[in-house]
Design an enzyme around this catalytic site. Structure first.
Site, PDB file in Angstrom:
ATOM      1  NE  ARG A   1     -26.606  12.993  15.696  1.00 21.61           N
ATOM      2  CZ  ARG A   1     -26.832  13.566  14.521  1.00 21.61           C
ATOM      3  NH1 ARG A   1     -25.833  14.127  13.851  1.00 21.61           N
ATOM      4  NH2 ARG A   1     -28.042  13.584  14.010  1.00 21.61           N
TER       5      ARG A   1
ATOM      6  CG  ASP B   1      -0.850  -0.143   8.929  1.00 19.47           C
ATOM      7  OD1 ASP B   1      -1.683   0.770   8.776  1.00 19.47           O
ATOM      8  OD2 ASP B   1      -0.799  -1.159   8.213  1.00 19.47           O
TER       9      ASP B   1
ATOM     10  N   GLY C   1       0.833  -1.204   0.000  1.00 29.52           N
ATOM     11  CA  GLY C   1       0.000   0.000   0.000  1.00 29.52           C
ATOM     12  C   GLY C   1       0.865   1.251   0.000  1.00 29.52           C
TER      13      GLY C   1
ATOM     14  NE  ARG D   1      -1.738  -4.483   6.612  1.00 35.89           N
ATOM     15  CZ  ARG D   1      -2.103  -4.723   5.354  1.00 35.89           C
ATOM     16  NH1 ARG D   1      -2.723  -5.831   5.059  1.00 35.89           N
ATOM     17  NH2 ARG D   1      -1.836  -3.866   4.396  1.00 35.89           N
TER      18      ARG D   1
ATOM     19  CG  MET E   1      -6.959   2.442   7.202  1.00 32.66           C
ATOM     20  SD  MET E   1      -5.975   2.786   5.726  1.00 32.66           S
ATOM     21  CE  MET E   1      -7.164   2.371   4.453  1.00 32.66           C
TER      22      MET E   1
ATOM     23  NE  ARG F   1     -26.482  10.525  12.328  1.00 30.11           N
ATOM     24  CZ  ARG F   1     -27.579  10.155  12.983  1.00 30.11           C
ATOM     25  NH1 ARG F   1     -27.543   9.115  13.812  1.00 30.11           N
ATOM     26  NH2 ARG F   1     -28.713  10.813  12.814  1.00 30.11           N
TER      27      ARG F   1
ATOM     28  N   GLY G   1       6.345  -2.356   2.942  1.00 29.41           N
ATOM     29  CA  GLY G   1       6.052  -2.890   4.269  1.00 29.41           C
ATOM     30  C   GLY G   1       6.593  -4.303   4.407  1.00 29.41           C
TER      31      GLY G   1
HETATM   32  O1  F6P Z   1      -1.032  -1.238   5.579  1.00 26.56           O
HETATM   33  C1  F6P Z   1      -1.588  -0.009   5.235  1.00 26.56           C
HETATM   34  C2  F6P Z   1      -3.075  -0.117   5.090  1.00 26.56           C
HETATM   35  O2  F6P Z   1      -3.581   1.161   4.785  1.00 26.56           O
HETATM   36  C3  F6P Z   1      -3.801  -0.714   6.299  1.00 26.56           C
HETATM   37  O3  F6P Z   1      -3.925   0.213   7.348  1.00 26.56           O
HETATM   38  C4  F6P Z   1      -5.088  -1.156   5.682  1.00 26.56           C
HETATM   39  O4  F6P Z   1      -5.659  -2.228   6.387  1.00 26.56           O
HETATM   40  C5  F6P Z   1      -4.661  -1.611   4.308  1.00 26.56           C
HETATM   41  O5  F6P Z   1      -3.423  -0.978   4.036  1.00 26.56           O
HETATM   42  C6  F6P Z   1      -5.647  -1.316   3.207  1.00 26.56           C
HETATM   43  O6  F6P Z   1      -5.177  -1.852   2.040  1.00 26.56           O
HETATM   44  P1  F6P Z   1      -5.864  -1.651   0.631  1.00 26.56           P
HETATM   45  O7  F6P Z   1      -5.439  -0.314   0.094  1.00 26.56           O
HETATM   46  O8  F6P Z   1      -5.358  -2.773  -0.189  1.00 26.56           O
HETATM   47  O9  F6P Z   1      -7.354  -1.689   0.852  1.00 26.56           O
END
Ligand code: F6P
Length: 358
Positions: A176, A141, A14, A185, A183, A271, A116
């Site tokens: 609320r 991450d 990514g 992971r 994100m 929300r 990564g």
């Molecule tokens: O590892 C970086 C990351 O943005 C994670 O935080 C997330 O789970 C994943 O990549 C999303 O990946 P993709 O762009 O393939 O949906």
């Protein structure tokens, strides 16, 4: 000393803000300091399956890319040459020999792989087959154990903090509960650091088991104490559904499911905002630009010194080289009793577990 005339640069996995800053720094150092030729390999190692797509990185080509998010080389998180899918998607096969031969054909003596854990693992396997590889760690991450920090994390922090600041004002106006999914992971670094920076009240991370009941009790205690105009709950995308969870996640947003469960349990209006890929976009922060530049230059110096199979890393604020073999496959999880969680608890942030302190 290594006998290098030409290096390749590939970005895999990514994207993260700061990739272009590494590409720029490594290209400049290679050309200016060492008079090497630099080849940009498009779309991770996919670019070595079709070598005709590779192109020379010149000083002109990298001019102006420092503030740009993404990667000018393109990237993929699918192209593993050791387990490559056929075009019809049917079968997985090993095309690493072809990739190595294509790199030779392009005149590439050594490759910097910026990525990564997955990309570093591929890089290490290619190194074991004789390729001269140096790694640069990247991920928003911040979950690689070999390095204190990866570039991209700081920029993602800015985005998350800015989003939570904005969510505060609308949440408070409507009294609320505002759930924000971020994100990260399988690790909770973005949620924990972003939650603290954004003034969240509850932070749910994969490393700390929680229950919806505890979260709802926390919200009720806030209300009872007169501070309940708005409760911000930051949820890391990797959290495991709590034991009392009835709904099937089926790959959907965990933030939405948790938001629904909190609404049922707290009887409050909830929300949910899923921040998603905006956390990966945008211009890198000054910190990430500097770290990425340091990593890019250090990677070139490793190649110049003939130190292959190594990855650059940040340790005690210094850029060092670590063995790729030691760096891969080891995630850096949040320590549930570490200093950052302790800091959060000390200011009343809840984690939905039994150690609540409202
Ligand atoms: O590892 C970086 C990351 O943005 C994670 O935080 C997330 O789970 C994943 O990549 C999303 O990946 P993709 O762009 O393939 O949906």
């Amino acid at each position: 000393m290594s006998n290098i005339r030409c290096i390749g640069i590939a970005t895999g996995g990514g994207d993260a803000p700061g990739l272009n800053a590494v590409i720029r720094a490594a290209t400049k150092a290679a050309i200016v300091e060492h008079k090497w030729k630099v080849v940009g390999i498009p779309d991770g190692f996919d670019g070595l399956i079709w070598p005709e797509k590779s192109f020379e990185l010149t000083l002109d080509k990298v001019s102006g890319i420092l503030p740009r998010g993404g990667t000018i080389l393109g990237t993929t998180n699918r192209g593993n040459p050791f387990h490559y899918k056929k075009e019809d998607g049917s079968d997985l096969h090993d095309i690493s020999d072809q990739v190595i031969a294509n790199a030779k054909q392009l005149g590439i003596d050594a490759i910097i792989t910026i990525g990564g854990d997955g990309s570093q693992k591929i890089g290490y396997e290619l190194f074991q087959k004789g390729m001269k590889i140096v790694g640069v760690p990247k991920t928003i991450d911040n979950d690689l154990s070999a390095t204190e920090l990866t570039f991209g994390f700081d920029t993602a922090m800015h985005t998350v903090t800015d989003a939570i600041d904005k969510i505060h004002t609308t949440g408070a106006s409507h009294h609320r509960v505002m759930v924000v999914e971020v994100m990260g992971r399988d690790c909770g670094w973005i949620a924990l650091a972003g939650g603290i920076a954004g003034g969240a009240h509850v932070i749910l991370i994969p490393e700390i088991p929680f229950t919806i009941k505890n979260v709802c009790d926390y919200i009720a205690r806030r209300e009872a104490s007169g501070r309940g105009d708005c409760t911000i709950v930051v949820v890391a995308e990797g959290v495991k559904p709590p034991p009392e969870f009835k709904e099937n996640r089926r790959g959907g947003s965990i933030g939405i499911l948790i938001g629904n469960a909190i609404e049922r349990g707290s009887k409050k209006e909830v929300r949910v905002s899923v921040l998603g890929h905006i956390q990966r976009g945008g211009s890198p922060s000054p910190f990430d630009r500097v770290l990425a530049t340091r990593f890019g230059v250090a990677a070139v110096e490793l190649i110049a010194g003939g130190e292959f199979g190594k990855m650059v890393a940040l340790r005690s604020s210094k850029v060092v080289a670590v063995d790729m073999a030691d760096a891969i496959g080891k995630l850096k999880a949040v320590r549930p009793h570490g200093e950052l969680v302790h800091t959060a608890r000390a200011i009343g942030i809840g984690f939905g577990d039994e150690e609540e302190n409202c």
